[in-house]
Design a protein around this motif. Structure first.
Motif, PDB file in Angstrom:
ATOM      1  N   GLU A 181      -7.796  -4.065  -3.291  1.00 24.03           N
ATOM      2  CA  GLU A 181      -7.153  -5.306  -2.846  1.00 24.03           C
ATOM      3  C   GLU A 181      -5.645  -5.040  -2.756  1.00 24.03           C
ATOM      4  O   GLU A 181      -5.151  -4.057  -3.308  1.00 24.03           O
ATOM      5  CB  GLU A 181      -7.367  -6.398  -3.898  1.00 24.03           C
ATOM      6  CG  GLU A 181      -8.800  -6.550  -4.324  1.00 24.03           C
ATOM      7  CD  GLU A 181      -8.946  -7.360  -5.602  1.00 24.03           C
ATOM      8  OE1 GLU A 181      -8.539  -8.525  -5.585  1.00 24.03           O
ATOM      9  OE2 GLU A 181      -9.479  -6.836  -6.587  1.00 24.03           O
ATOM     10  N   LEU A 182      -4.930  -5.939  -2.110  1.00 27.47           N
ATOM     11  CA  LEU A 182      -3.481  -5.745  -1.968  1.00 27.47           C
ATOM     12  C   LEU A 182      -2.752  -5.883  -3.310  1.00 27.47           C
ATOM     13  O   LEU A 182      -3.114  -6.720  -4.140  1.00 27.47           O
ATOM     14  CB  LEU A 182      -2.897  -6.702  -0.931  1.00 27.47           C
ATOM     15  CG  LEU A 182      -2.607  -8.173  -1.252  1.00 27.47           C
ATOM     16  CD1 LEU A 182      -1.997  -8.851  -0.063  1.00 27.47           C
ATOM     17  CD2 LEU A 182      -3.801  -8.924  -1.746  1.00 27.47           C
ATOM     18  N   VAL A 228      -0.190   8.309   4.119  1.00 23.39           N
ATOM     19  CA  VAL A 228       0.142   6.873   4.175  1.00 23.39           C
ATOM     20  C   VAL A 228      -0.521   6.299   5.434  1.00 23.39           C
ATOM     21  O   VAL A 228      -0.446   6.902   6.512  1.00 23.39           O
ATOM     22  CB  VAL A 228       1.670   6.674   4.230  1.00 23.39           C
ATOM     23  CG1 VAL A 228       2.015   5.189   4.405  1.00 23.39           C
ATOM     24  CG2 VAL A 228       2.317   7.229   2.965  1.00 23.39           C
ATOM     25  N   THR A 229      -1.201   5.170   5.268  1.00 27.29           N
ATOM     26  CA  THR A 229      -1.857   4.499   6.388  1.00 27.29           C
ATOM     27  C   THR A 229      -1.308   3.077   6.484  1.00 27.29           C
ATOM     28  O   THR A 229      -0.669   2.593   5.534  1.00 27.29           O
ATOM     29  CB  THR A 229      -3.392   4.466   6.192  1.00 27.29           C
ATOM     30  OG1 THR A 229      -3.676   3.715   5.001  1.00 27.29           O
ATOM     31  CG2 THR A 229      -3.978   5.857   6.039  1.00 27.29           C
ATOM     32  N   VAL A 230      -1.571   2.418   7.614  1.00 29.27           N
ATOM     33  CA  VAL A 230      -1.073   1.049   7.782  1.00 29.27           C
ATOM     34  C   VAL A 230      -2.200   0.193   8.334  1.00 29.27           C
ATOM     35  O   VAL A 230      -2.964   0.628   9.191  1.00 29.27           O
ATOM     36  CB  VAL A 230       0.127   1.007   8.767  1.00 29.27           C
ATOM     37  CG1 VAL A 230       0.619  -0.417   8.937  1.00 29.27           C
ATOM     38  CG2 VAL A 230       1.261   1.869   8.275  1.00 29.27           C
ATOM     39  N   LYS A 231      -2.295  -1.039   7.830  1.00 31.84           N
ATOM     40  CA  LYS A 231      -3.265  -1.986   8.384  1.00 31.84           C
ATOM     41  C   LYS A 231      -2.473  -3.135   8.995  1.00 31.84           C
ATOM     42  O   LYS A 231      -1.692  -3.783   8.300  1.00 31.84           O
ATOM     43  CB  LYS A 231      -4.191  -2.496   7.278  1.00 31.84           C
ATOM     44  CG  LYS A 231      -5.187  -3.526   7.769  1.00 31.84           C
ATOM     45  CD  LYS A 231      -6.302  -3.698   6.766  1.00 31.84           C
ATOM     46  CE  LYS A 231      -7.270  -4.771   7.189  1.00 31.84           C
ATOM     47  NZ  LYS A 231      -6.769  -6.131   6.937  1.00 31.84           N
ATOM     48  N   VAL A 232      -2.677  -3.347  10.288  1.00 32.71           N
ATOM     49  CA  VAL A 232      -1.900  -4.366  10.998  1.00 32.71           C
ATOM     50  C   VAL A 232      -2.803  -5.417  11.631  1.00 32.71           C
ATOM     51  O   VAL A 232      -3.980  -5.185  11.851  1.00 32.71           O
ATOM     52  CB  VAL A 232      -1.056  -3.746  12.154  1.00 32.71           C
ATOM     53  CG1 VAL A 232       0.024  -2.833  11.645  1.00 32.71           C
ATOM     54  CG2 VAL A 232      -1.942  -3.026  13.174  1.00 32.71           C
ATOM     55  N   ARG A 233      -2.212  -6.561  11.934  1.00 31.88           N
ATOM     56  CA  ARG A 233      -2.803  -7.487  12.901  1.00 31.88           C
ATOM     57  C   ARG A 233      -2.210  -7.147  14.277  1.00 31.88           C
ATOM     58  O   ARG A 233      -1.312  -6.319  14.379  1.00 31.88           O
ATOM     59  CB  ARG A 233      -2.478  -8.915  12.514  1.00 31.88           C
ATOM     60  CG  ARG A 233      -3.274  -9.366  11.301  1.00 31.88           C
ATOM     61  CD  ARG A 233      -3.758 -10.747  11.480  1.00 31.88           C
ATOM     62  NE  ARG A 233      -4.685 -11.159  10.420  1.00 31.88           N
ATOM     63  CZ  ARG A 233      -5.427 -12.242  10.521  1.00 31.88           C
ATOM     64  NH1 ARG A 233      -5.370 -13.023  11.586  1.00 31.88           N
ATOM     65  NH2 ARG A 233      -6.244 -12.584   9.541  1.00 31.88           N
ATOM     66  N   ALA A 234      -2.685  -7.829  15.327  1.00 28.53           N
ATOM     67  CA  ALA A 234      -2.178  -7.562  16.685  1.00 28.53           C
ATOM     68  C   ALA A 234      -0.676  -7.798  16.760  1.00 28.53           C
ATOM     69  O   ALA A 234       0.042  -7.151  17.521  1.00 28.53           O
ATOM     70  CB  ALA A 234      -2.899  -8.462  17.679  1.00 28.53           C
ATOM     71  N   GLY A 235      -0.209  -8.719  15.971  1.00 31.56           N
ATOM     72  CA  GLY A 235       1.209  -9.062  15.943  1.00 31.56           C
ATOM     73  C   GLY A 235       1.327 -10.307  15.091  1.00 31.56           C
ATOM     74  O   GLY A 235       0.331 -10.741  14.485  1.00 31.56           O
ATOM     75  N   TYR A 236       2.515 -10.895  15.037  1.00 33.64           N
ATOM     76  CA  TYR A 236       2.650 -12.114  14.235  1.00 33.64           C
ATOM     77  C   TYR A 236       2.349 -13.347  15.089  1.00 33.64           C
ATOM     78  O   TYR A 236       1.431 -14.099  14.822  1.00 33.64           O
ATOM     79  CB  TYR A 236       4.053 -12.201  13.620  1.00 33.64           C
ATOM     80  CG  TYR A 236       4.140 -13.325  12.627  1.00 33.64           C
ATOM     81  CD1 TYR A 236       3.693 -13.137  11.322  1.00 33.64           C
ATOM     82  CD2 TYR A 236       4.608 -14.573  13.004  1.00 33.64           C
ATOM     83  CE1 TYR A 236       3.717 -14.180  10.412  1.00 33.64           C
ATOM     84  CE2 TYR A 236       4.632 -15.626  12.093  1.00 33.64           C
ATOM     85  CZ  TYR A 236       4.190 -15.415  10.808  1.00 33.64           C
ATOM     86  OH  TYR A 236       4.203 -16.450   9.915  1.00 33.64           O
ATOM     87  N   GLY A 247       8.188 -12.301   4.651  1.00 33.69           N
ATOM     88  CA  GLY A 247       8.484 -11.034   5.352  1.00 33.69           C
ATOM     89  C   GLY A 247       7.540  -9.904   4.998  1.00 33.69           C
ATOM     90  O   GLY A 247       7.655  -8.798   5.516  1.00 33.69           O
ATOM     91  N   GLY A 248       6.588 -10.138   4.088  1.00 34.25           N
ATOM     92  CA  GLY A 248       5.621  -9.090   3.750  1.00 34.25           C
ATOM     93  C   GLY A 248       4.380  -9.219   4.619  1.00 34.25           C
ATOM     94  O   GLY A 248       4.282 -10.128   5.455  1.00 34.25           O
ATOM     95  N   GLY A 249       3.403  -8.343   4.424  1.00 36.95           N
ATOM     96  CA  GLY A 249       2.161  -8.413   5.182  1.00 36.95           C
ATOM     97  C   GLY A 249       2.442  -8.450   6.676  1.00 36.95           C
ATOM     98  O   GLY A 249       3.298  -7.709   7.194  1.00 36.95           O
ATOM     99  N   ALA A 250       1.754  -9.361   7.377  1.00 41.02           N
ATOM    100  CA  ALA A 250       1.940  -9.445   8.833  1.00 41.02           C
ATOM    101  C   ALA A 250       3.327  -9.936   9.203  1.00 41.02           C
ATOM    102  O   ALA A 250       3.753  -9.780  10.354  1.00 41.02           O
ATOM    103  CB  ALA A 250       0.883 -10.363   9.436  1.00 41.02           C
ATOM    104  N   GLY A 281      -1.007  -6.918   7.559  1.00 44.07           N
ATOM    105  CA  GLY A 281      -2.015  -7.762   8.172  1.00 44.07           C
ATOM    106  C   GLY A 281      -2.144  -9.118   7.499  1.00 44.07           C
ATOM    107  O   GLY A 281      -2.696 -10.047   8.075  1.00 44.07           O
ATOM    108  N   CYS A 282      -1.605  -9.228   6.265  1.00 42.62           N
ATOM    109  CA  CYS A 282      -1.827 -10.481   5.531  1.00 42.62           C
ATOM    110  C   CYS A 282      -1.017 -11.596   6.191  1.00 42.62           C
ATOM    111  O   CYS A 282       0.191 -11.515   6.339  1.00 42.62           O
ATOM    112  CB  CYS A 282      -1.413 -10.315   4.069  1.00 42.62           C
ATOM    113  SG  CYS A 282      -1.827 -11.755   3.117  1.00 42.62           S
TER     114      CYS A 282
END
Ligand SMILES: Cc1cc2nc3c(=O)[nH]c(=O)nc-3n(C[C@H](O)[C@H](O)[C@H](O)COP(=O)(O)O)c2cc1C
Length: 354
Positions: A60-61, A156-164, A129-132, A119-120
């Motif tokens: 979990e985060l 190091v990996t990154v999990k993103v959403r499409a954008g904000y 300003g954190g997560g997504a 992504g959060c």
């Protein structure tokens, strides 16, 4: 849950190993990080039921602010064990030096991969300003990535959403910047942060565009994958290298094995019978109580609302299982869960033996 056999066995295999820096993941089907869910007990259950067909699990985060403070909660969620390798530990925050320090702390505590949460979407994370929230400011996002990559000697990996904001797919330009900064894999949830979990028509184009934007690192697609057909279609249509699955795995820790088996062989594995589901639910509860720092009552209270997910497909049509759900959500102790699930486990064994 898995009903359609769409595997084209003459085509090139979809499930090819991926590299996350020096770490090879043989099956690119991965468990999405889920707060309150992907703790050690659930990750272990997924690996017990899916083996290496779940190629990567993630914690979990964890908050970089808490990790770098004297807060006693900092180590509360350090629940990973060496046998889980390869696994990722996820952090969130938007301050590059703090994120770097937090990543170092996690690697010293055994993290094999550091995943950065972009992504959060929940306001208490994203509005600060954190997560997504980082996807609104690619400069800061890139600085965070650079600082973390520099600080640790694990991938190091990154999990993103499409954008904000809807219609502004900042994940695409960010993906290339992240690769240039040394990120070794990107997972993309196709929704924008502003969509929350709205059941909108899927926007898989953004996954394809992230895949086109990077030079060589693997890209995982994420969002609403529930069946083998979904996984196959997302990989074929977007060119992504694998998929990350969250909600559909809850109550179905065998899902990765079923998807991998169908994609490799074209055969549909039978859905687990009730006694296996009951045993899995009980194992989940037992390991959670044994390994969580929270103590029995809080662990049971956290899990009780989710145990019925092991039987969800049957609850609408089976009054016994509907009643079981009613009772499970009211338990406060492990022995109550045992008493409710044991009859299902033993009844089924007796039926099989007779
Ligand atoms: C209860 C819950 C908790 C989540 N917690 C996290 C988290 O800690 N970190 C993260 O990157 N994403 C988190 N997510 C998002 C998931 O990782 C995933 O991107 C999302 O659920 C879409 O995938 P799915 O449709 O397969 O569930 C969470 C989702 C849910 C439902």
């Amino acid at each position: 849950m898995l009903t359609s056999n769409t595997a084209n066995l003459n085509a090139e295999p979809l499930l090819k190993p991926i590299q996350i820096g020096p770490i090879q993941i043989d099956t690119p089907l991965t468990l999405a990080p889920m707060d309150g869910m992907t703790n050690y007990a659930f990750r272990r259950l997924v690996r017990e039921h899916s083996g290496s067909d779940c190629g990567l699990v993630c914690t979990e985060l964890l908050s970089s602010n808490i990790l770098t403070s004297a807060d006693p909660r900092a180590r509360h969620k350090f629940d990973w064990q060496a046998h889980e390798y390869p696994f990722a530990v996820q952090i969130f925050g938007n301050d590059p030096p703090k994120m770097a320090q937090a990543a170092k702390i996690l690697v010293d505590a055994g993290a094999a991969i550091i995943d950065i949460n972009m992504g959060c979407w929940v306001p208490k994370v994203a509005r600060k300003g954190g997560g997504a929230g980082l996807l609104r400011d690619i400069c800061t996002a890139t600085s965070v990535v650079e600082a973390v990559v520099k600080a640790v000697d694990v991938p190091v990996t990154v999990k993103v959403r499409a954008g904000y904001t809807e219609g502004e797919p900042t994940a695409i330009p960010f993906a290339r910047a992240a690769e240039d900064a040394g990120v070794k894999l990107i997972a993309v949830h196709w929704r924008f942060a502003s969509q929350g979990f709205r059941p909108d028509p899927p926007n898989w184009d953004v996954i394809a565009e992230v895949k086109n934007a990077v030079r060589s690192i693997p890209v995982l697609g994420n969002g609403d994958i529930r069946t083998t057909a979904d996984a196959q279609r997302m990989m074929t249509e977007t060119g992504c290298d694998g998929v990350m699955i969250g909600r559909a795995a809850t109550g179905h820790p065998w899902l990765f094995r079923h998807i991998a088996h169908l994609l490799r062989t074209g055969e549909v594995l039978p859905e687990p019978p009730i006694h296996i589901r009951a045993q899995a639910a009980l194992d989940h509860a037992r390991v959670m109580v044994e390994t969580s720092d929270y103590g029995e009552e809080r662990s049971v209270m956290e899990l009780r609302g989710r145990l019925h997910q092991y039987f969800d497909e049957f609850i609408d049509t089976d009054p016994i299982l509907a009643d079981l759900r009613y009772q499970l959500v009211r338990v406060t102790r492990l022995d109550q869960i045992e008493a409710l699930l044991h009859p299902l486990i033993t009844m089924q064994f007796e039926e099989m033996a007779s």
